[in-house]
Design a protein around this motif. Structure first.
Motif, short mmCIF file in Angstrom:
data_model
loop_
_atom_site.label_atom_id
_atom_site.label_comp_id
_atom_site.label_asym_id
_atom_site.label_seq_id
_atom_site.Cartn_x
_atom_site.Cartn_y
_atom_site.Cartn_z
N MET A 154 -4.30 -7.18 -3.94
CA MET A 154 -3.17 -7.76 -4.63
C MET A 154 -3.17 -7.21 -6.04
O MET A 154 -4.08 -7.51 -6.82
CB MET A 154 -3.28 -9.30 -4.65
CG MET A 154 -2.01 -10.02 -5.14
SD MET A 154 -1.80 -10.04 -6.92
CE MET A 154 -0.19 -9.26 -7.06
N GLY A 155 -2.17 -6.41 -6.36
CA GLY A 155 -2.13 -5.84 -7.69
C GLY A 155 -0.97 -4.87 -7.85
O GLY A 155 -0.46 -4.31 -6.89
N GLY A 156 -0.57 -4.69 -9.08
CA GLY A 156 0.46 -3.71 -9.38
C GLY A 156 1.87 -4.26 -9.28
O GLY A 156 2.10 -5.42 -8.92
N ALA A 157 2.81 -3.40 -9.62
CA ALA A 157 4.24 -3.70 -9.51
C ALA A 157 4.92 -2.36 -9.31
O ALA A 157 4.77 -1.46 -10.15
CB ALA A 157 4.74 -4.40 -10.77
N PHE A 158 5.66 -2.23 -8.23
CA PHE A 158 6.20 -0.93 -7.85
C PHE A 158 7.72 -0.95 -7.94
O PHE A 158 8.40 -1.69 -7.24
CB PHE A 158 5.73 -0.57 -6.43
CG PHE A 158 4.23 -0.45 -6.37
CD1 PHE A 158 3.60 0.73 -6.75
CD2 PHE A 158 3.45 -1.53 -6.00
CE1 PHE A 158 2.22 0.84 -6.74
CE2 PHE A 158 2.06 -1.44 -5.98
CZ PHE A 158 1.45 -0.25 -6.36
N ASP A 159 8.22 -0.12 -8.88
CA ASP A 159 9.64 -0.09 -9.20
C ASP A 159 10.12 -1.51 -9.52
O ASP A 159 11.19 -1.95 -9.08
CB ASP A 159 10.46 0.50 -8.04
CG ASP A 159 10.02 1.92 -7.69
OD1 ASP A 159 9.47 2.60 -8.57
OD2 ASP A 159 10.23 2.33 -6.53
N TYR A 160 9.32 -2.21 -10.32
CA TYR A 160 9.54 -3.64 -10.56
C TYR A 160 8.91 -4.01 -11.90
O TYR A 160 7.99 -3.34 -12.38
CB TYR A 160 8.87 -4.43 -9.42
CG TYR A 160 9.24 -5.88 -9.30
CD1 TYR A 160 10.44 -6.25 -8.69
CD2 TYR A 160 8.39 -6.88 -9.75
CE1 TYR A 160 10.78 -7.59 -8.55
CE2 TYR A 160 8.72 -8.22 -9.61
CZ TYR A 160 9.92 -8.57 -9.00
OH TYR A 160 10.25 -9.90 -8.86
N THR A 196 -3.87 6.09 8.22
CA THR A 196 -3.92 4.71 8.71
C THR A 196 -4.99 3.90 8.00
O THR A 196 -4.95 2.67 8.00
CB THR A 196 -4.19 4.68 10.22
OG1 THR A 196 -5.39 5.40 10.49
CG2 THR A 196 -3.04 5.29 10.99
N HIS A 197 -5.97 4.55 7.39
CA HIS A 197 -7.07 3.85 6.73
C HIS A 197 -6.85 3.69 5.22
O HIS A 197 -7.77 3.31 4.51
CB HIS A 197 -8.39 4.58 6.98
CG HIS A 197 -8.98 4.28 8.32
ND1 HIS A 197 -8.38 4.67 9.48
CD2 HIS A 197 -10.09 3.60 8.69
CE1 HIS A 197 -9.11 4.28 10.53
NE2 HIS A 197 -10.14 3.61 10.07
N LEU A 198 -5.66 3.97 4.75
CA LEU A 198 -5.39 3.80 3.33
C LEU A 198 -5.28 2.31 3.00
O LEU A 198 -4.90 1.50 3.84
CB LEU A 198 -4.07 4.50 2.96
CG LEU A 198 -4.04 6.01 3.20
CD1 LEU A 198 -2.70 6.57 2.81
CD2 LEU A 198 -5.16 6.71 2.45
N PRO A 199 -5.63 1.93 1.77
CA PRO A 199 -5.55 0.52 1.40
C PRO A 199 -4.11 0.02 1.38
O PRO A 199 -3.17 0.77 1.10
CB PRO A 199 -6.17 0.48 0.00
CG PRO A 199 -6.05 1.87 -0.52
CD PRO A 199 -6.15 2.76 0.67
N ILE A 200 -3.96 -1.26 1.67
CA ILE A 200 -2.67 -1.94 1.57
C ILE A 200 -2.60 -2.55 0.18
O ILE A 200 -3.48 -3.34 -0.21
CB ILE A 200 -2.55 -3.02 2.64
CG1 ILE A 200 -2.53 -2.38 4.04
CG2 ILE A 200 -1.30 -3.88 2.41
CD1 ILE A 200 -2.66 -3.39 5.16
N ILE A 201 -1.59 -2.20 -0.58
CA ILE A 201 -1.44 -2.70 -1.94
C ILE A 201 -0.19 -3.56 -2.00
O ILE A 201 0.92 -3.11 -1.69
CB ILE A 201 -1.36 -1.56 -2.96
CG1 ILE A 201 -2.57 -0.64 -2.81
CG2 ILE A 201 -1.30 -2.12 -4.38
CD1 ILE A 201 -2.55 0.56 -3.73
N LEU A 202 -0.37 -4.81 -2.39
CA LEU A 202 0.72 -5.76 -2.48
C LEU A 202 1.00 -6.06 -3.94
O LEU A 202 0.22 -6.74 -4.61
CB LEU A 202 0.37 -7.05 -1.72
CG LEU A 202 -0.10 -6.86 -0.27
CD1 LEU A 202 -0.42 -8.21 0.36
CD2 LEU A 202 0.94 -6.12 0.56
N GLY A 203 2.09 -5.53 -4.43
CA GLY A 203 2.46 -5.71 -5.83
C GLY A 203 3.44 -6.85 -6.04
O GLY A 203 3.89 -7.50 -5.10
N LEU A 204 3.79 -7.07 -7.29
CA LEU A 204 4.71 -8.14 -7.63
C LEU A 204 6.06 -7.99 -6.95
O LEU A 204 6.74 -8.99 -6.68
CB LEU A 204 4.91 -8.20 -9.15
CG LEU A 204 3.68 -8.47 -10.02
CD1 LEU A 204 4.08 -8.44 -11.48
CD2 LEU A 204 3.07 -9.81 -9.66
N ASN A 205 6.47 -6.75 -6.71
CA ASN A 205 7.74 -6.52 -6.03
C ASN A 205 7.77 -7.22 -4.68
O ASN A 205 8.84 -7.58 -4.18
CB ASN A 205 7.97 -5.02 -5.84
CG ASN A 205 6.80 -4.33 -5.16
OD1 ASN A 205 5.71 -4.25 -5.73
ND2 ASN A 205 7.00 -3.85 -3.94
#
Length: 349
Positions: A154-160, A196-205
């Motif tokens: 959980m982190g970041g903000a993408f185009d947001y 397929t093994h790349l991390p899932i990143i959930l940003g504020l967007n």
């Protein structure tokens, strides 16, 4: 979820209000086996994070889960904390029971490495705080990306917009150097070779769509068999929960502080459940729709430091290093949260 396959999860948290709700979700999930909890400084200092994690284990009757103490500050800059958002002790108005458990005799970086080797190819890593501990773990064990089954951040903000600066999200802004290091290592380890093994990143967007309201919180209390008065912006500040259930009482007292903070920010009497959404996705990635990208963190910009930048179209010519969350059904997430945490709380009495 009778007969659900239990997935080993290592959670690295800076336990404030929404981290606590994320841990409650994991404890309540029949398809999760929490094999360790790492503590990092972030929302509050690391000593308080450790105390909160131990207190939550006590409150929820969870045994056999070791809590480790991690970094007490970022890799190269002074620590900032967020008591204004989460309260002096990190959990708003809530008070946790004292724990009889002691901390593990090793650091959270060591705990990451130990858990990954104990569950090679199976371990799910979840980070809901700054990425300091994970960066330190990668220095100790560069093969970590290939030992994990899945990593959810959980982190970041993408185009947001950001929630700490105009462009930066809190977890990344606390320690942008560690985030940049983690993204670089993961891209080098997998990149185009096994995306397929790349991390899932959930940003504020994405996570700001998971909006907790007093009515949803009341649904949770009803599901726990412990209905209480629905919170209102008209209530006196700090009005204590009247719920008879101990877990619901703690969550309501924590969430009231969170509601008040968001209200004071001009967002309404509500709260964003960033971290519980990340916990749900860690167990079931299909809850979210993603887009692959190469992600980096701006470290030198005068106005843009700690901004997460996604190269959606390969203009940098670098390996992919992330699945970036772009779409979520909030109603489906809250239904799942209530269906799990409500009955779990009821069993606690």
């Amino acid at each position: 979820m009778t007969g659900a396959v239990r997935q080993p999860v290592f959670a690295d948290v800076d336990t404030g209000v929404d981290d606590a709700m994320a841990l409650a979700y994991l404890f309540a999930s029949a398809d999760a086996e929490v094999v360790g909890i790492g503590s990092t400084a972030g929302n509050v200092p690391v000593e308080q994070v450790c105390e909160n994690n131990l207190g939550l284990l006590e409150l929820c009757g969870m045994t056999g889960i070791e809590v480790s103490k991690g970094a007490d500050g970022p890799l190269s800059i002074p620590l900032r904390t967020a008591e204004d958002t989460h309260g002096p002790a990190g959990l708003g108005y809530a008070r946790l029971p004292a724990s009889r458990q002691v901390l593990a005799p090793y650091t959270t970086a060591d705990a990451w490495v130990g858990a990954a080797h104990a569950y090679p190819g199976e371990l799910i890593g979840l980070v809901t705080g700054p990425l300091t501990n994970l960066a330190l773990a990668l220095r100790k064990e560069p093969a970590l990306p290939k030992l994990l089954r899945r990593l959810v951040i959980m982190g970041g903000a993408f185009d947001y917009r950001g929630n700490t600066t105009a462009v930066a999200e809190w977890n990344i802004s606390v320690d942008p150097e560690s985030a940049a290091e983690v993204f670089a290592v993961w891209g080098a380890a997998w990149g185009l070779h096994k995306p397929t093994h790349l991390p899932i990143i959930l940003g504020l967007n994405l996570t700001e769509n998971a909006i907790m309201t007093p009515s949803i919180l009341s649904r949770l209390a009803v599901a726990a068999g412990s209905p209480s008065a629905q919170m209102s912006v008209l209530d006196d500040r700090g009005t204590p929960s009247a719920a008879s259930n101990p877990l619901i009482r703690v969550l309501e007292d924590a969430m009231r502080f969170y509601f008040e903070f968001h209200f004071d920010q001009g967002e309404g009497y509500l709260a964003h459940l960033h971290d519980p959404l990340a916990a749900a996705v860690a167990l079931d990635p299909d809850l979210v729709r993603y887009r692959q990208a190469t992600v980096d963190v701006e470290l030198t910009g005068t106005l843009t430091r700690a901004m997460t930048v996604a190269d959606w179209n390969g203009r940098w010519g670098r390996d992919l290093n992330a699945h970036v969350g772009i779409e979520i059904d909030p109603a489906a997430f809250f239904d799942r949260f209530i269906d799990r945490v409500g009955p779990f709380a009821q069993r606690l009495g």
